[in-house]
Structure formats: structure tokens, C-alpha cells
Design a protein around this motif. Structure first.
Motif, PDB file in Angstrom:
ATOM      1  N   LEU A 197     -17.243  14.615  19.853  1.00  8.84           N
ATOM      2  CA  LEU A 197     -17.128  13.355  20.579  1.00  8.84           C
ATOM      3  C   LEU A 197     -15.936  12.538  20.095  1.00  8.84           C
ATOM      4  O   LEU A 197     -15.251  11.881  20.894  1.00  8.84           O
ATOM      5  N   GLY A 198     -15.671  12.555  18.773  1.00  9.29           N
ATOM      6  CA  GLY A 198     -14.519  11.823  18.253  1.00  9.29           C
ATOM      7  C   GLY A 198     -13.211  12.355  18.795  1.00  9.29           C
ATOM      8  O   GLY A 198     -12.339  11.587  19.235  1.00  9.29           O
ATOM      9  N   HIS A 199     -13.053  13.683  18.778  1.00 14.08           N
ATOM     10  CA  HIS A 199     -11.821  14.261  19.300  1.00 14.08           C
ATOM     11  C   HIS A 199     -11.727  14.091  20.818  1.00 14.08           C
ATOM     12  O   HIS A 199     -10.627  13.901  21.359  1.00 14.08           O
ATOM     13  N   ARG A 200     -12.864  14.157  21.488  1.00 13.68           N
ATOM     14  CA  ARG A 200     -12.837  13.953  22.934  1.00 13.68           C
ATOM     15  C   ARG A 200     -12.361  12.542  23.272  1.00 13.68           C
ATOM     16  O   ARG A 200     -11.506  12.354  24.153  1.00 13.68           O
ATOM     17  N   ALA A 201     -12.924  11.553  22.588  1.00 10.13           N
ATOM     18  CA  ALA A 201     -12.505  10.174  22.838  1.00 10.13           C
ATOM     19  C   ALA A 201     -11.019   9.992  22.544  1.00 10.13           C
ATOM     20  O   ALA A 201     -10.290   9.333  23.304  1.00 10.13           O
ATOM     21  N   ALA A 202     -10.552  10.585  21.434  1.00 12.05           N
ATOM     22  CA  ALA A 202      -9.141  10.446  21.071  1.00 12.05           C
ATOM     23  C   ALA A 202      -8.240  11.111  22.103  1.00 12.05           C
ATOM     24  O   ALA A 202      -7.228  10.541  22.534  1.00 12.05           O
ATOM     25  N   LEU A 203      -8.588  12.321  22.524  1.00 13.98           N
ATOM     26  CA  LEU A 203      -7.737  13.048  23.464  1.00 13.98           C
ATOM     27  C   LEU A 203      -7.665  12.346  24.814  1.00 13.98           C
ATOM     28  O   LEU A 203      -6.583  12.205  25.400  1.00 13.98           O
ATOM     29  N   TYR A 204      -8.811  11.883  25.312  1.00 13.77           N
ATOM     30  CA  TYR A 204      -8.806  11.219  26.612  1.00 13.77           C
ATOM     31  C   TYR A 204      -8.093   9.869  26.540  1.00 13.77           C
ATOM     32  O   TYR A 204      -7.340   9.500  27.455  1.00 13.77           O
ATOM     33  N   ALA A 205      -8.325   9.124  25.473  1.00 14.84           N
ATOM     34  CA  ALA A 205      -7.667   7.820  25.341  1.00 14.84           C
ATOM     35  C   ALA A 205      -6.164   7.988  25.179  1.00 14.84           C
ATOM     36  O   ALA A 205      -5.375   7.284  25.815  1.00 14.84           O
ATOM     37  N   LEU A 206      -5.759   8.935  24.329  1.00 16.62           N
ATOM     38  CA  LEU A 206      -4.336   9.107  24.064  1.00 16.62           C
ATOM     39  C   LEU A 206      -3.615   9.761  25.234  1.00 16.62           C
ATOM     40  O   LEU A 206      -2.403   9.603  25.379  1.00 16.62           O
ATOM     41  N   ALA A 207      -4.349  10.527  26.053  1.00 18.68           N
ATOM     42  CA  ALA A 207      -3.715  11.078  27.255  1.00 18.68           C
ATOM     43  C   ALA A 207      -3.215   9.946  28.148  1.00 18.68           C
ATOM     44  O   ALA A 207      -2.102  10.000  28.691  1.00 18.68           O
ATOM     45  N   LYS A 208      -4.009   8.911  28.285  1.00 22.86           N
ATOM     46  CA  LYS A 208      -3.599   7.750  29.078  1.00 22.86           C
ATOM     47  C   LYS A 208      -2.450   7.011  28.400  1.00 22.86           C
ATOM     48  O   LYS A 208      -1.492   6.575  29.059  1.00 22.86           O
ATOM     49  N   VAL A 209      -2.528   6.882  27.066  1.00 23.90           N
ATOM     50  CA  VAL A 209      -1.461   6.185  26.338  1.00 23.90           C
ATOM     51  C   VAL A 209      -0.138   6.929  26.498  1.00 23.90           C
ATOM     52  O   VAL A 209       0.908   6.319  26.744  1.00 23.90           O
ATOM     53  N   ARG A 210      -0.167   8.262  26.363  1.00 21.56           N
ATOM     54  CA  ARG A 210       1.069   9.039  26.501  1.00 21.56           C
ATOM     55  C   ARG A 210       1.667   8.867  27.896  1.00 21.56           C
ATOM     56  O   ARG A 210       2.884   8.719  28.048  1.00 21.56           O
ATOM     57  N   ALA A 211       0.811   8.900  28.920  1.00 17.54           N
ATOM     58  CA  ALA A 211       1.319   8.720  30.283  1.00 17.54           C
ATOM     59  C   ALA A 211       1.976   7.351  30.444  1.00 17.54           C
ATOM     60  O   ALA A 211       3.037   7.221  31.061  1.00 17.54           O
ATOM     61  N   GLU A 212       1.355   6.321  29.871  1.00 20.20           N
ATOM     62  CA  GLU A 212       1.924   4.981  29.971  1.00 20.20           C
ATOM     63  C   GLU A 212       3.241   4.877  29.211  1.00 20.20           C
ATOM     64  O   GLU A 212       4.176   4.208  29.656  1.00 20.20           O
ATOM     65  N   LEU A 213       3.334   5.549  28.073  1.00 20.24           N
ATOM     66  CA  LEU A 213       4.564   5.490  27.299  1.00 20.24           C
ATOM     67  C   LEU A 213       5.702   6.224  28.002  1.00 20.24           C
ATOM     68  O   LEU A 213       6.847   5.762  28.000  1.00 20.24           O
ATOM     69  N   PHE A 214       5.396   7.381  28.604  1.00 22.78           N
ATOM     70  CA  PHE A 214       6.422   8.064  29.378  1.00 22.78           C
ATOM     71  C   PHE A 214       6.869   7.199  30.553  1.00 22.78           C
ATOM     72  O   PHE A 214       8.050   7.175  30.911  1.00 22.78           O
TER      73      PHE A 214
END
Length: 531
Positions: free
Chosen positions: A80-97
């Protein structure tokens, strides 16, 4: 980052619950195992009667249950920890790009590619690690609470000793991390970014590096950056080791004090001691948050600066066919200009700066009176069509490559552009014509054919200014003459302006004006009087 985390609140809460169950199970497993082993040993020493009266079924069942719960909940915490991190950071990476693209489109320099890759890689990874540690933090508190309860079995003094030790460990961890780590971590981050940026700059011509055996020279050039990174990382590792050593010494002294202060029978002693040790181990994991806290704060600061330009400012309103100003010379729409200058004077750089692909041309340039560096690619895109020397093509068909200029055009328009570029006969000879698959970077075509396909694409764009950089390179004299005549007819028909770079006299007839890049040295200008 906070907005991205909001969407993962439920997952994070479930992960925290699993972390708490895992810590409680770990403390319970160790404490109950110690009590069971000592109790069973004492019963065995007391004789058969004591063994017969010893209830080993309930403790063994409890041990098995705790072991299963610990394994299952630990798996749930990690998943669950890695899932939350991956899904949250996927959005962050898209916003940063999106932020990087916004900066580039509005005239902001994105910086060196290696530095940008470091921000979008290493610093986003720091945020990912922070999310995972946030999930595990309640587990440390739950483990410490369970250990305190176990220590109180040994007496209130033992509980007080453990509580004091937990407080001292937190204060020491935070204080030492704040004092010892910020400077080494800052140096490590800067050195890593510099090393990655240097490598990205040097590794671009990878084929030349391999063919000419330049790898040793490249490694030697990178050595100062690599050594700086190694030195900074070594200092950071020493500081982290010192903090971990202090935590271990506090834990060891605590266990010794509890052992001396405990006054109880052997079985409860084993339960309390092992429970306190498990609590110290769980609590010690919090120091990792202290040691990574400054890295996390730095990453958040850098990424916030990158993210601040995510909103694209309104584009300036330019006229449909603006005039160009090159070093004080004004060229109205429809002008046909030959750009001259000695080799290395920066003719290609000037054109690419005009269209917004780079920002380093030293000349004073203006589009409709505005610096192209201020306008950015998004505002300049409707003005210019560029057919450069590189002739880049995507892996697709000829039609796919042509339609990049203006999606939705019919085949008649495509064939007309190919005819003007004098490459329609080549395309007709291919087995699938317009729909012939070319492979990566137009692999089926020669250099001259790729250059003319790219020229046709620029013509299809229908922009008020056409920029050509050595358009006839790779063509024979006959093909060059035909292309020159065809382009002259197209320019007459469309009224488009032209900026031309060419060292081939046959193409000079397209121009009616000359712009010479000032170099401070006398040069002979081409003769275009015949036009």
C-alpha cells in the motif's frame, strides 16, 4: 505534491493501519516467544510434573498468530505504501513535465538536460521515499507503545527508563541530523546534478565516442565531477554512520539499565526485555526520516520552483505576417532574404533562435518588434516553417511525416507539396507510395530524399515565413536547378517570406535581399543582381 497525496488518502490510511499491526505483532511475537522459551525451559528443569502442568498450546498458538499477522501486515504496508507513492508521484511527474513544457513554450530556458533529468528523477524519488516513510511512521509509534507496556511488566522504573531512552533517541537523532547532514547532503546533491549534466552533455554523440575510442578521454574529463560526488557522498555517509552509532549506543545502554533495574521472575523478565528491545528497534527507524528530511525539503523547494511556471501566460497577439528585424535591418512580410556569413558565424543558430528552438544567438533579433526569446516557441510556431539541415523524421509512413505540419490535409495537398519539393517521383516509386513505412528517422530514404520530404512538410505548414537551411545539400546540379525553379514558383504563388542559408549559387536566385551576419571581418557578398 499535497494535491497528489489527497487522492491517495485512503490507501495511505490503510497502509498506516497495516504498519501499526505489523509493529504490534513484531513486538508481541518477540516478547511472547521469549516468555514461552524461558517458561518451557524452567518447566523442563522442574521435572515431569511441572512439564505436565505447563500450558504450551496457547502460547504457541499466539506465537504462530503473531508471526502470520506480522508477515501479512508487513506485506500490506509495503504494497500500500509503494502503491500510494507510485500513484501520487505519477501525477507529480506529469505536472512537472507540463511545467517544463510550459517554460519552454513561453520562452524560459529549461536548463541543461542532465540537470533537468536530475530534478525529474532523483528529487522526485526523494518525494517517493518520503511517502513510503510516512506510511511506516505510525508503526514506529505503535511498536514503542507496545514495548513500553511490556517494559512496565518489569516495574515502573524500567518503563521510565525506556520512555526516557525513546525521548533521548528522538532528540539526538533530530539534533545530529540538523547539525551534521545539511551541508554534506547539499554538496552531494549539487555534485550529483553536475555529474549527471556533464555526462548528458558528453554522451550525446555516442556513436562517435564508440567509433573513435573516446571513452577513456570522456572518463578522464568526467573524473573531477565524479571525485567531487564521491567526496561529498563519503562525508554524508560518515555523518549518517555517526548518527546511527549514537542511536545504537543509546539503545544498548537502555537495555543494560532495564536489565539491572528489573526485579521479576525469569519468564516475565524475558517478555519485558525482548519487548523493550523490539520497541527500541522500531523506534530507531524514525531516525531515517530525520536523515532524509533535509533532502526532502530541498527536493520540494527545487520542484516547487520548477512548478511555479506551470500556468502558461497568454500568448502575445502578433500580426498574421509580421516583419522581421535582424541586427537593425527590417524585412517586411514576403521578403526573400539570403542569410550570409563566414563558416561558423552562426547562421543556423540565428534561424533556430528565430523559431524558438534555442536562445543563444548573439544578434539583435525581433519578430514584430519583440525579441523571439521573450515570445517563446508557442508564439513563434504560427510564424515560421523550418526545413533544417538535420531533416528529422518520425518512425512512420511518409504521410505520417508530412501530416505533422498540418493534420487533416488530403492527399492532393500532400502530393502538391511533394511535387514542389521535387520528391514526388521518389514517393510514387515506393511500393506503398504515401503510406510507405520508413522506419526510424526515415531509414529507407537517402539524405537528400529525407531533406526534400522535410522541405515538403515545411511547405504544407502554410506559415508566413519559410526558413531553409542548406535545402539542396546532397542533390546533384540538375535536381538542384529543378528544386530552385519549383520553389520560386511556390513563393510567387503563396507570397511567403523566405530566409535562406545556402552556399550553392543556384539557390541564390530565390533571394532578392541579403543579410550578412556581422563578424567584424571583410567578406565578399554573393551576387544576386540577376534576380
Amino acid at each position: 505534491m499535497r494535491q497528489a497525496m489527497m487522492g491517495q488518502r485512503q490507501t495511505i490510511r490503510l497502509g498506516m493501519a497495516c504498519a501499526m499491526v505489523a509493529s504490534l505483532s513484531a513486538v508481541g511475537l518477540l516478547a511472547l516467544s521469549g516468555w514461552f522459551l524461558v517458561g518451557a525451559a524452567l518447566a523442563g528443569l522442574a521435572g515431569p510434573v511441572a512439564v505436565a502442568g505447563f500450558n504450551y498450546l496457547l502460547p504457541s498458538a499466539g506465537i504462530r498468530a503473531a508471526a502470520i499477522m506480522r508477515t501479512t501486515s508487513r506485506y500490506g504496508e509495503r504494497m500500500l505504501g509503494h502503491r500510494a507513492a507510485l500513484y501520487a508521484l505519477a501525477k507529480v511527474r506529469a505536472e512537472l513535465f507540463a511545467a517544463v513544457a510550459a517554460r519552454a513554450l513561453t520562452g524560459h530556458d529549461a536548463g541543461r538536460s542532465g540537470t533537468l533529468a536530475n530534478r525529474l528523477g532523483k528529487e522526485v524519488d526523494a518525494l517517493e521515499e518520503a511517502v513510503i516513510r510516512q506510511v511506516s511512521r505510525p508503526g514506529a509509534w505503535a511498536g514503542a507503545l507496545a514495548g513500553l507496556i511490556a517494559a512496565l511488566i518489569l516495574g515502573w522504573r524500567c518503563g521510565a527508563i525506556l520512555l526516557t531512552a525513546l525521548i533521548v533517541m528522538r532528540l539526538a537523532g533530530r539534533g545530529m541530523a540538523a547539525r551534521l547532514l545539511p551541508e554534506p547532503q547539499r554538496r552531494t546533491a549539487a555534485a550529483h546534478a553536475a555529474l549527471q549534466a556533464d555526462y548528458a552533455d558528453m554522451a550525446g554523440p555516442a556513436a562517435d565516442v564508440a567509433i573513435y575510442g573516446l571513452a577513456p578521454a570522456m572518463a578522464a574529463a568526467l573524473e573531477p565531477s565524479a571525485l567531487a560526488y564521491d567526496d561529498a557522498r563519503m562525508d554524508e555517509t560518515r555523518a549518517e554512520g555517526m548518527i546511527s552509532a549514537v542511536q545504537t549506543m543509546i539503545a544498548a545502554a537502555t537495555v543494560a539499565l532495564i536489565a539491572v533495574s528489573a526485579q521479576t521472575t525469569p519468564a516475565p523478565f524475558a517478555l519485558g526485555m525482548l519487548g523493550a528491545m523490539a520497541a527500541l528497534e522500531a523506534w530507531g527507524a524514525l531516525v531515517m526520516n530525520d536523515m532524509r528530511g533535509h533532502d526532502l525539503a530541498r527536493a520540494q523547494h527545487h520542484l516547487a520552483k520548477l512548478d511555479e511556471d506551470i500556468g502558461i501566460a497568454p500568448l502575445p497577439c502578433l500580426s498574421p505576417a509580421p516583419a522581421l528585424t535582424l541586427c537593425g535591418q527590417s524585412f517586411p512580410a514576403g521578403s526573400r532574404v539570403l542569410v550570409c556569413g563566414a563558416s561558423g558565424a552562426g547562421k543556423t543558430r540565428l534561424l533556430e533562435t528565430l523559431v524558438g528552438l534555442r536562445q543563444d544567438a548573439p544578434q539583435d533579433l525581433a519578430v514584430a518588434g519583440i525579441e523571439p526569446r521573450e515570445l517563446g516557441l508557442a508564439a513563434l510556431r504560427p510564424i515560421f516553417a523550418l526545413a533544417g539541415q538535420d531533416a528529422p523524421m518520425i518512425a512512420g509512413s511518409i504521410a505520417d511525416n508530412l501530416l505533422l505540419a498540418r493534420p487533416g490535409l488530403d492527399e492532393k495537398a500532400l502530393w502538391d507539396a511533394l511535387r514542389v519539393a521535387c520528391v514526388d517521383d521518389v514517393v510514387r516509386a515506393l511500393p506503398d507510395g504515401l503510406h510507405q513505412w520508413l522506419g526510424g528517422d526515415g531509414a529507407r530514404l537517402s539524405g537528400g530524399q529525407r531533406r526534400r520530404i522535410v522541405l515538403a512538410r515545411a511547405l504544407l505548414a502554410g506559415r508566413p515565413w519559410l526558413l531553409l537551411d542548406e535545402p539542396t545539400e546532397g542533390l546533384d546540379t540538375k535536381a538542384e536547378a529543378l528544386l530552385g525553379e519549383s520553389l520560386a514558383e511556390w513563393l510567387d504563388r503563396t507570397g511567403a517570406g523566405l530566409l535562406l542559408i545556402s552556399h550553392r549559387p543556384a539557390m541564390w536566385r530565390l533571394a532578392s535581399k541579403i543579410f550578412e551576419i556581422p563578424t567584424g571581418e571583410p567578406t565578399s557578398l554573393p551576387d544576386i543582381s540577376h534576380t
